[in-house]
Motif scaffolding. Structure first.
Motif, PDB file in Angstrom:
ATOM      1  N   GLN A 143       0.842  -1.184   0.000  1.00  0.00           N
ATOM      2  CA  GLN A 143       0.000   0.000   0.000  1.00  0.00           C
ATOM      3  C   GLN A 143       0.882   1.241   0.000  1.00  0.00           C
ATOM      4  N   CYS A 144       0.277   2.372  -0.298  1.00  0.00           N
ATOM      5  CA  CYS A 144       1.040   3.619  -0.310  1.00  0.00           C
ATOM      6  C   CYS A 144       0.079   4.781  -0.117  1.00  0.00           C
ATOM      7  N   ILE A 145       0.634   5.888   0.279  1.00  0.00           N
ATOM      8  CA  ILE A 145      -0.151   7.106   0.382  1.00  0.00           C
ATOM      9  C   ILE A 145       0.727   8.264  -0.057  1.00  0.00           C
ATOM     10  N   VAL A 146       0.203   9.097  -0.933  1.00  0.00           N
ATOM     11  CA  VAL A 146       0.921  10.272  -1.420  1.00  0.00           C
ATOM     12  C   VAL A 146       0.567  11.449  -0.523  1.00  0.00           C
ATOM     13  N   VAL A 147       1.568  12.189  -0.094  1.00  0.00           N
ATOM     14  CA  VAL A 147       1.381  13.335   0.799  1.00  0.00           C
ATOM     15  C   VAL A 147       1.995  14.570   0.146  1.00  0.00           C
ATOM     16  N   GLY A 148       1.749  15.732   0.750  1.00  0.00           N
ATOM     17  CA  GLY A 148       2.321  16.954   0.202  1.00  0.00           C
ATOM     18  C   GLY A 148       1.457  18.182   0.405  1.00  0.00           C
ATOM     19  N   THR A 206       4.466   0.968   1.864  1.00  0.00           N
ATOM     20  CA  THR A 206       4.618  -0.291   2.583  1.00  0.00           C
ATOM     21  C   THR A 206       5.042  -1.372   1.593  1.00  0.00           C
ATOM     22  N   LEU A 207       5.585  -2.467   2.119  1.00  0.00           N
ATOM     23  CA  LEU A 207       6.042  -3.566   1.280  1.00  0.00           C
ATOM     24  C   LEU A 207       5.046  -4.718   1.371  1.00  0.00           C
ATOM     25  N   GLU A 208       4.632  -5.242   0.226  1.00  0.00           N
ATOM     26  CA  GLU A 208       3.687  -6.350   0.183  1.00  0.00           C
ATOM     27  C   GLU A 208       4.393  -7.601   0.690  1.00  0.00           C
ATOM     28  N   PRO A 209       3.871  -8.262   1.745  1.00  0.00           N
ATOM     29  CA  PRO A 209       4.609  -9.363   2.393  1.00  0.00           C
ATOM     30  C   PRO A 209       5.058 -10.471   1.448  1.00  0.00           C
ATOM     31  N   VAL A 248       7.815   2.399   5.046  1.00  0.00           N
ATOM     32  CA  VAL A 248       7.294   2.364   6.411  1.00  0.00           C
ATOM     33  C   VAL A 248       6.952   0.930   6.776  1.00  0.00           C
ATOM     34  N   GLU A 249       7.136   0.599   8.045  1.00  0.00           N
ATOM     35  CA  GLU A 249       6.910  -0.759   8.518  1.00  0.00           C
ATOM     36  C   GLU A 249       5.422  -1.005   8.722  1.00  0.00           C
ATOM     37  N   GLY A 250       5.011  -2.249   8.518  1.00  0.00           N
ATOM     38  CA  GLY A 250       3.624  -2.620   8.742  1.00  0.00           C
ATOM     39  C   GLY A 250       2.806  -2.559   7.473  1.00  0.00           C
ATOM     40  N   GLU A 251       1.502  -2.758   7.635  1.00  0.00           N
ATOM     41  CA  GLU A 251       0.587  -2.743   6.507  1.00  0.00           C
ATOM     42  C   GLU A 251      -0.604  -1.862   6.836  1.00  0.00           C
ATOM     43  N   PHE A 252      -1.307  -1.412   5.797  1.00  0.00           N
ATOM     44  CA  PHE A 252      -2.587  -0.743   5.985  1.00  0.00           C
ATOM     45  C   PHE A 252      -3.646  -1.843   5.907  1.00  0.00           C
ATOM     46  N   THR A 253      -4.358  -2.087   6.975  1.00  0.00           N
ATOM     47  CA  THR A 253      -5.336  -3.170   7.011  1.00  0.00           C
ATOM     48  C   THR A 253      -6.638  -2.687   7.646  1.00  0.00           C
TER      49      THR A 253
END
Length: 638
Positions: free
Chosen positions: A529-534, A545-548, A602-607
Motif C-alpha cells: 500500500q502507499c499514500i501520497v502526501v504533500g 509499505t512492502l507487500e509481504p 514504512v513498517e507494517g501494513e494498511f489493514t
C-alpha cells in the motif's frame, strides 16, 4: 490469436454495435456530457424478487447456479433454486418478518447468500448487507441505523460479533448462522406457511419498493445507507446484460458462465449476481479473492468471464513474474511483458482503425511468448476465460494490454454504491484501455465546472437512509455528485483523474491528485500500500509499505534471510532502487511539479484490523496520516 479473431468478428457485427447509441454534448468546444440510450425498458410492475420464479416457470431445468460441494461444482436448476428461495422466505415470514422489514446478512460470498437475498425480497423484506470483516462497532451502527430486526451470519465468529454489536441496541435482532444450518432451520420454521403467502407478498412489491440498504465504505466518517430500489437494481442489471451478454456470446460462441468471488456485501457483487440470474448465466460462488486460494477454483470451474478488481490482475501478473524469477527466467518474463504491450497496442490499433496490424517480427515474438508465458496465464484462469470486467479503482493500462495479448479482454467500469454499481463501462465493441468507458445504457454522465463527475439515470439511488442533509448535498436537479474528478473524451469515454476531497495543494500552489500516482505505484512489486502526501508541503512525497509475499520473494531470489530486520531493509540500496523504479513509473503519468520527489518505506501494513483500510479496501487517508505522522515529518526533514 483468439482475441484478435474475436475483435475481427466483432468488427463485422455492425448490427450489435448499432444497438448502443451514445450522445455527446459539447459546450464551448469541450465535451461536457455523454448520454446513453437505455437498452432495457424500465419495468412498470414487479420486482427483482420475481426473477427466480420467472426462470422456474419459463426454463425450469436450466442450470442457473453451480454449488460448491467438496471439489465438485454441482448444478442447481431454476426450479430447484426457486423452491429453496420459497422455503427460506416462508421461514422468514414465520419468524415475524413484515413487509418492508429489514434483514442484515453478514457473510462471505457463498451460495446461501444468493438464496437469502432473493428469499428476503420474496418475503417482502429489504436486505442489509454487512461486510464479513466488520467490527462490532461497525455492525452496531448498521443494525441501529437500518433498524434490522433479523440477521443471518456466516459462522460462530460473526455470531459473536453480532451479539456484541446488539448489546447496545434497544432490541436485539434474531440471529441465524449459516454454518449452523440457518437455511434448514428457516425452512423448517416456515413449513406451515402456504406458498400463496410468498406469492402474495411478491405481488405487492413494485419497482419503486426499497430492495436493499447498502452502506458506503465510510472512509471519512460513519457509513451512509444508500436506498436502492428494485427499479435501481433492474436498471443496472438489465441494461448491463443487454449491453454485454449478446456480444460476448455472438463473438465467442461460448455459453457464458462466471465464478463470483467479489464480496456480496459490495453492490457490484450483488448486481452481478442479479444480472446472471436475470440472463440465466451459470454462476458459482467463492469466498476469497486471494489469488492462491482463487486460482485452483478458477481451474475447476472454468468460467468464460470474471468480474474483479485491479488487485486480482496485478497479483496474477506478479505471480507470473515471481515464478519466472524462481526458474531463473525473470529477464525472459520482462521481455514477454514488453512484447505483450506492443502487440496489444498494434492489435487495438488495427481493430479501431488507428494503426497498422502487428508486423511479422512482432507477431512471431508473440507466438514464441504465447508458448512460454501467455498460455500459462490463460491456464491459471481456467483456460476458457475470454473476458473480464475490472472495477473499484483504475487498472494500469500496461497491465490491461498484457492481458489482452494473453487472449483476455479486460473491460473497465466505474461506479459507486449510490449508482447501484457501474455507471460507465467499456462497450464490448469499443475497447479503450486507460478509460472507464461510456455511460451504461440509460445513464448520463456530466462534468461539472470544477471537474466533478455527475451522474443521472435509473441507476442512481434516491436518498441516504435517515440522512436528509447528505441526500440534499449529493443530489441536485436529479444529478448525483460523485466526489470524483474526471473528463470526457470526444467519444464520451470517461477518464477518472482523482478524488475531489483528496486533492493536495503544495506550498507552491500546485494541485495534485494523489490517486493517479497511488494507483500506478501499487501496481509495481514489491510495493504493497502507499499514500501520497504533500498538502502545504514544498513537494510531493510518498509513504510506501512492502507487500509481504512480494518481499518474501524478493528476499528469496537474492538469497537473503526471511527475517531480515526492517531497519536494514529500509536502507537497502537494491530494495530502494526497485521501489524507486515503481515511483518513476508512477511519475510518468504526471507533470514534474506533481511527481513524487521523495519516498519513505514504512513498517507494517494498511489493514482493516488496524483501521487504515475500509472493508472495500479503500485507504483511510486521515487515519494513515495520523498513524504515520512521525514518518511524514521525517520525509520532509522534520
Amino acid at each position: 490469436m483468439g482475441v484478435r479473431k474475436d475483435l475481427k468478428t466483432a468488427r463485422r457485427r455492425g448490427d450489435l454495435a448499432a444497438r448502443v447509441c451514445v450522445e455527446v454534448i459539447r459546450e464551448n468546444g469541450v465535451v461536457r456530457e455523454a448520454r446513453s440510450a437505455p437498452l432495457a425498458t424500465p419495468p412498470v410492475s414487479g420486482s427483482t424478487a420475481d426473477i427466480p420464479f420467472d426462470n422456474a416457470r419459463e426454463a425450469p431445468d436450466t442450470v442457473v447456479v453451480r454449488r460448491k460441494s467438496g471439489d465438485a461444482w454441482l448444478p442447481v436448476t431454476a426450479a430447484g433454486f426457486a423452491r429453496e428461495v420459497t422455503d427460506v422466505a416462508k421461514g422468514l415470514i414465520a419468524a415475524g418478518l413484515e413487509p418492508g422489514g429489514r434483514v442484515a446478512v453478514m457473510s462471505r460470498t457463498r451460495y446461501e447468500w444468493a438464496v437469502l437475498d432473493f428469499a428476503v425480497w420474496a418475503a417482502g423484506g429489504q436486505s442489509v448487507p454487512v461486510y464479513p470483516t466488520s467490527s462490532a462497532d461497525q455492525v452496531e451502527w448498521i443494525l441501529r441505523d437500518s433498524g434490522a430486526r433479523f440477521a443471518v451470519v456466516e459462522d460462530a465468529g460473526h455470531r459473536a460479533t453480532a451479539r456484541a454489536a446488539a448489546e447496545g441496541l434497544p432490541a436485539r435482532p434474531r440471529v441465524w448462522q449459516i454454518e449452523a444450518g440457518a437455511l434448514a432451520e428457516l425452512t423448517a420454521l416456515g413449513a406451515d406457511v402456504p406458498d400463496a403467502e410468498v406469492t402474495k407478498r411478491r405481488a405487492a412489491l413494485t419497482p419503486d419498493t426499497i430492495a436493499t440498504l447498502c452502506y458506503t465504505s465510510g472512509t471519512t466518517g460513519q457509513p451512509k445507507g444508500c436506498v436502492i430500489t428494485h427499479a435501481n437494481l433492474h436498471a443496472e442489471a438489465a441494461n448491463t446484460v443487454e449491453l454485454l451478454h449478446p456480444v460476448f456470446e455472438a463473438v465467442t460462441g461460448q455459453t457464458a458462465s462466471t465464478l463470483l468471488f467479489l464480496p456480496l456485501a459490495h453492490i457490484l457483487g450483488r448486481t452481478i449476481q442479479i444480472a446472471c440470474m436475470l440472463a440465466r448465466i451459470e454462476v458459482g460462488h467463492w469466498p476469497s479473492i486471494k489469488p492462491d486460494e482463487l486460482r485452483p477454483e478458477l481451474r475447476r470451474f472454468r468460467p468464460t468471464f470474471v468480474v474483479g478488481v485491479p488487485y486480482l490482475f496485478e497479483k496474477i501478473h506478479d505471480t507470473g513474474r515471481a515464478t519466472a524469477e524462481r526458474m531463473g527466467r525473470g529477464t525472459s518474463f520482462d521481455r514477454a511483458d514488453g512484447v505483450a504491450v506492443r502487440f496489444a497496442e498494434a492489435v487495438l490499433g488495427e481493430f479501431l482503425g488507428t494503426g497498422r496490424k502487428p508486423g511479422a517480427g512482432l507477431a512471431l515474438a508473440w507466438k514464441l511468448y504465447d508458448l512460454l508465458v501467455y498460455r500459462r496465464v490463460r491456464a491459471e484462469l481456467g483456460g476458457r476465460l475470454r473476458y473480464a470486467i475490472s472495477g473499484g479503482s483504475p487498472l494500469d493500462r500496461r497491465l490491461n494490454l498484457f492481458f489482452l495479448a494473453c487472449g483476455i479482454v479486460i473491460y473497465e467500469g466505474y461506479g459507486l454504491t449510490e449508482t447501484t454499481a457501474a455507471a460507465t463501462v467499456i462497450p464490448p465493441l469499443g475497447p479503450r484501455p486507460g478509460t472507464v468507458g461510456q455511460p451504461v445504457p440509460g445513464t448520463a454522465v456530466r462534468i461539472a465546472d470544477d471537474g466533478e463527475v455527475l451522474i443521472k439515470g435509473g441507476i442512481v439511488s434516491s436518498a441516504y437512509w435517515n440522512n436528509e442533509a447528505a441526500t440534499r448535498a449529493a443530489l441536485t436537479d436529479e444529478w448525483f455528485a460523485t466526489g470524483d474528478l474526471g473528463r470526457l473524451d470526444e467519444d464520451g469515454y470517461l477518464l477518472i483523474t482523482g478524488r475531489k476531497k483528496d486533492i493536495l495543494v503544495t506550498s507552491g500552489g500546485k494541485n495534485v491528485s494523489p490517486s493517479v500516482l497511488e494507483d500506478r505505484l501499487r501496481s509495481r512489486p514489491p510495493v504493497g500500500q502507499c499514500i501520497v502526501v504533500g498538502d502545504n508541503r514544498p513537494f510531493v512525497g510518498a509513504l510506501v509499505t512492502l507487500e509481504p509475499e512480494a518481499l518474501e520473494h524478493w528476499l528469496a531470489v537474492r538469497k537473503r534471510p526471511k527475517d531480515t530486520p526492517f531497519a536494514e531493509l529500509r536502507e537497502d540500496p537494491e530494495l530502494l532502487a526497485d521501489v524507486g523504479s515503481a515511483v518513476a513509473y508512477a511519475n510518468e503519468a504526471v507533470s514534474r511539479a506533481e511527481s513524487i520527489r521523495a519516498f519513505r518505506l514504512v513498517e507494517g501494513e494498511f489493514t482493516e484490523d488496524n483501521g487504515l483500510l475500509t472493508p472495500s479496501l479503500k485507504v483511510k487517508r486521515h487515519a494513515v496520516a495520523q498513524a504515520y505522522q512521525a514518518e511524514i515529518e521525517a520525509l520532509y526533514g522534520g
